[in-house]
Design an enzyme around this catalytic site. Structure first.
Site, short mmCIF file in Angstrom:
data_model
loop_
_atom_site.label_atom_id
_atom_site.label_comp_id
_atom_site.label_asym_id
_atom_site.label_seq_id
_atom_site.Cartn_x
_atom_site.Cartn_y
_atom_site.Cartn_z
CG LEU A 251 -1.86 -1.23 1.56
CD1 LEU A 251 -2.74 -1.16 2.52
CD2 LEU A 251 -2.46 -1.57 0.07
CG ASP A 252 3.20 4.32 -3.16
OD1 ASP A 252 4.43 4.31 -2.73
OD2 ASP A 252 2.66 5.42 -3.56
CB ALA A 253 2.19 7.27 -0.36
CB VAL A 254 -1.41 3.33 3.11
CG1 VAL A 254 -0.32 3.12 4.01
CG2 VAL A 254 -2.90 3.21 3.22
#
Length: 595
Positions: A251-254
Site C-alpha cells: 500500500l504505497d504512501a498509505v
C-alpha cells in the site's frame, strides 16, 4: 510463501456470528457514518463483497497464522531493471530470476508496472493495464506462478493524465468526484508531506476553478476516499491483481490517505480503518494474500500500522537503513543497538519487512528521534562526499529539511566518515549479513544484490535525484560481469547468495524467532536468535569497525555442553576468544540445520 502455523490455537476467534457483510459494514460505518451502522453501509458492504467475489458466510481467517518462514527473501526491482533487446523486460526479468536467483529468492516485488506519466511508475494512468513497454498480464502471471509476487497498490494518488482525472475536469463518471480538493483559504498549515512543491494545484474544470490536493507532485493528484466510489474502484483493482497473481499488496504512501484541513492529514483514524477494511477483504479472498504498508515516517508511527494484528501483515522497517548506514560509516553501533532494544517483537501473523536499500533513497524521517541532528548532518556530509544527493521536504514554517539521501548502497558504504578506504566490499557484505540475521523478512533491492554503483549518467539525463540508484542493466553485460570471479558485481552477488543459502536452513532465523540485543561494546554489534522449539541458538555478531576486534566468547555465555561453530566460515567456536577482521560477521550456532 508457505503458511506456517505457530504453536497456538484459534480459541477466542470469532468465526461467523454476524456474517462477513456485517463485519465489513461495521468497518465502513467508522469511515463514512460516524460509527453508525446504517442501511447505506450494509448496501456498500454487499457491493464490496460482490466486487471481491466473497460470500457472506465465509469464516474469519486466523490472524495469527504466519505466511512466511526463514526460507523467504524478496528481490525488489523495476520491471525493466534488466533488459535484453527484442524481448519484453518482464520476460527478461523472469529469465534472469530462473537462471540466477531461483532457490535463494522466493519472491519478487515488481515496482509499479502499470502505464504511468511520472515518478517512474508511481503516477498511474490505468490501474488495470500493464505498461506495454514492460510486457503484459501473461508475463505478470508467469512470474507470480513461480515466485511470491508483491505488487504496488498506488492508493493515495493517480496520474493527472488518467481518464479519471479527465472525467473529473469534465464532471463526468467515472472520476466526477474522485479527487481530493481544498480551498486555499483552508487551514493547511499542519499538513505533513515529503515534498517542497505547493500542496494545492489550481485547475480549470468545466464547472470552474478547482484546487486539487497533491501530496507528492502536481502530476500525482490525491484520490478522494470520502467518496465511497473511490474505495469501490480500489477494491475492484485489488480483485483484478489477485486474479493476475499478486499475493502481497504494497500500500504505497498509505499514511497520507485521508485528508482533513486543520490536521496533519497523516495517520488519521480513518486511514487506519481503510487499511483494516482492505485486510478483511484481501485475507478472505486469498488465505495466503498479505498487506504491507509503505509508511516512510518516524518509527513509532510506522509501527502503528500493525494495528492489533488486524492491519498490515508486514511493515517496512524504515529505521533500519539510516541507522545501519550510520553504524558502518562511524564504526559505532550505539544508536542501532539503542533502537533495536526498543523494537517490540511482532506477534504471530505479523512481521517486519527488513531492507537497507530501495528504489527511493535512504529515508531520514525514520531516523528522527533516533539519531541526533549532529549525527544526521555528519551522515549527510559523508554521503555527499561519496557522490550522493539529498532530497528535501517542506516544514510548517516554510523551511526545507533533508528528507532522504539518494545514493547507491555500494557507494554509500565505500568508506567511513574519514573517507573512502579498501573495505567497501567487506562493509557492504557485513550490512547484508546483519540484515539477514534480524527478525523479519528480508527484501533485497536488485542493485544491492548486483553491487550496482551510482548511475551518474541516468541522474544527469533525468535530473531526478532518485535516478542515481535506478540503473538499467543490459542482460548480456550483466551476465558477463557475474561470470567473472574477479568482478565486484560477482563477488557481491555470490556473497549475498551464500548468506541467503545459510539463512534458509536455520530455524532460529524464522522471521518471528526470538531476538535479544547483545551488549558487546561500540564496535561489536550483536544479537541472539532462538528457534521457537528452543533447539537452535544463533549469536549474530559483526565487527562494524575498520580495525580487527577480539570477541570474548565468555561474553555471550555459550553453553559449554554444546558444540558451537560459525555458520559462515565453519570455524570452531569452542574456545575463549575469536579475532574478527574489519566488518566480519559470525553466526555462532549450536547446530547447523538442514532441510
Amino acid at each position: 510463501m508457505p503458511p506456517v502455523e505457530h504453536a497456538g490455537s484459534n480459541e477466542g476467534l470469532d468465526e461467523t456470528p454476524h456474517g462477513l457483510a456485517n463485519r465489513v459494514a461495521q468497518q465502513l460505518s467508522v469511515i463514512y457514518a460516524g460509527g453508525e451502522l446504517t442501511p447505506a453501509m450494509h448496501a456498500l458492504a454487499v457491493d464490496l463483497l460482490k466486487a471481491m467475489r466473497l460470500d457472506d458466510d465465509m469464516p474469519q481467517p486466523n490472524p495469527y497464522l504466519n505466511h512466511w518462514d526463514q526460507r523467504d527473501a524478496l528481490m525488489i526491482t523495476y520491471g525493466d531493471s534488466i533488459q535484453q533487446e527484442g524481448q519484453a523486460p518482464l520476460q527478461t526479468l523472469k529469465h534472469w530470476l530462473d537462471h540466477h536467483a531461483d532457490g535463494c529468492i522466493t519472491g519478487v516485488h515488481i515496482l509499479p508496472f502499470c502505464p504511468w506519466s511520472s515518478d517512474d511508475g508511481f503516477s498511474v494512468i490505468d490501474y488495470l493495464q500493464v505498461n506495454e513497454a514492460l510486457g503484459d498480464w501473461d508475463d505478470i502471471l508467469a512470474i507470480g506462478a513461480k515466485y511470491t509476487l508483491m505488487g504496488d497498490l498506488v492508493i493515495n494518488h493517480c496520474s493527472s493524465a488518467s481518464q479519471w482525472f479527465a472525467n473529473f475536469l469534465n464532471n463526468e463518471e467515472p472520476g466526477k468526484d474522485y479527487f481530493a480538493t481544498a480551498s486555499p483559504k483552508d487551514d493547511l498549515s499542519l499538513v505533513v508531506r515529503p515534498r517542497t512543491s505547493p500542496l494545492l494545484r489550481e485547475v480549470e474544470a468545466i464547472d470552474g476553478t478547482r484546487h486539487v490536493w497533491c501530496t507528492f507532485s502536481h502530476d500525482q493528484v490525491d484520490l478522494n476516499f470520502r467518496n465511497p466510489e473511490v474505495l469501490k474502484r480500489m477494491v475492484e483493482i485489488v480483485r483484478h491483481y489477485l486474479d493476475n497473481g499478486v499475493r502481497i499488496f504494497r500500500l504505497d504512501a498509505v499514511a497520507f490517505l485521508w485528508k482533513k484541513p486543520g490536521t496533519s492529514s497523516l495517520n488519521l483514524r480513518k486511514t487506519h480503518e481503510i487499511v483494516r477494511l482492505l485486510r478483511t477483504l484481501i485475507e478472505h479472498a486469498r488465505g495466503d494474500a498479505m498487506i504491507i504498508t509503505e509508511t516512510n515516517i518516524p518509527n513509532q508511527e510506522n509501527l502503528s500500522y500493525f494495528g492489533n494484528g488486524n492491519e498490515a501483515h508486514c511493515v517496512y522497517n524504515f529505521s533500519l537503513p539510516p541507522l545501519l548506514l550510520n553504524t558502518l560509516v562511524t564504526g559505532d553501533c550505539f544508536y542501532l543497538k539503542q533502537w533495536m532494544m526498543s523494537m517490540p517483537p511482532p506477534q504471530h501473523g505479523t512481521a517486519y519487512f527488513n531492507f537497507i536499500a530501495s528504489h527511493d533513497g535512504i529515508g531520514l524521517r525514520p531516523a528522527e528521534g533516533l539519531l541526533s541532528d549532529e549525527e544526521l548532518q555528519t551522515l549527510i556530509s559523508t554521503m555527499r562526499r561519496f557522490g550522493g544527493h539529498v532530497s528535501y521536504r517542506a516544514l510548517e514554517d516554510g523551511q526545507n529539511k533533508p528528507y532522504e539521501i539518494n545514493i547507491a548502497l555500494m557507494d554509500a558504504l565505500q568508506g567511513t566518515v574519514a573517507g573512502p578506504d579498501e573495505y567497501g566490499l567487506q562493509r557492504f557484505i557485513c550490512a547484508h549479513a546483519i540484515m539477514l540475521g534480524l527478525e523479519g523478512i528480508p527484501g533485497i533491492y536488485v542493485h544491492s544484490l548486483l553491487g550496482t554503483r551510482n548511475d551518474l549518467e541516468r541522474l544527469e539525463a533525468t535530473g531526478q535525484n532518485r535516478a542515481i540508484n535506478r540503473h538499467q542493466w543490459q542482460l548480456e553485460e550483466l551476465e558477463r560481469q557475474l561470470a567473472d570471479p574477479g568482478s565486484e558485481h560477482a563477488q557481491v552477488f555470490h556473497g549475498i547468495k551464500e548468506l541467503l543459502a545459510i539463512r534458509q536452513n536455520q530455524s532460529a532465523f524464522h522471521p518471528n524467532a526470538t531476538q535479544f540485543t547483545l551488549h558487546l561494546g561500540s564496535t561489536l554489534f550483536g544479537f541472539w536468535r532462538q528457534s521457537s522449539d528452543r533447539r537452535q541458538s544463533i549469536f549474530c555478531i559483526s565487527n562494524v569497525s575498520d580495525k580487527a576486534e577480539s570477541l570474548q566468547l565468555s561474553d555471550i555465555n555459550l553453553i559449554e555442553a554444546q558444540d558451537w561453530s560459525d555458520l559462515i566460515s565453519g570455524e570452531d567456536c569452542n574456545k575463549q576468544q575469536m579475532l574478527l577482521e574489519p566488518y566480519q560477521t559470525v553466526w555462532i550456532s549450536n547446530r547447523r540445520d538442514h532441510r
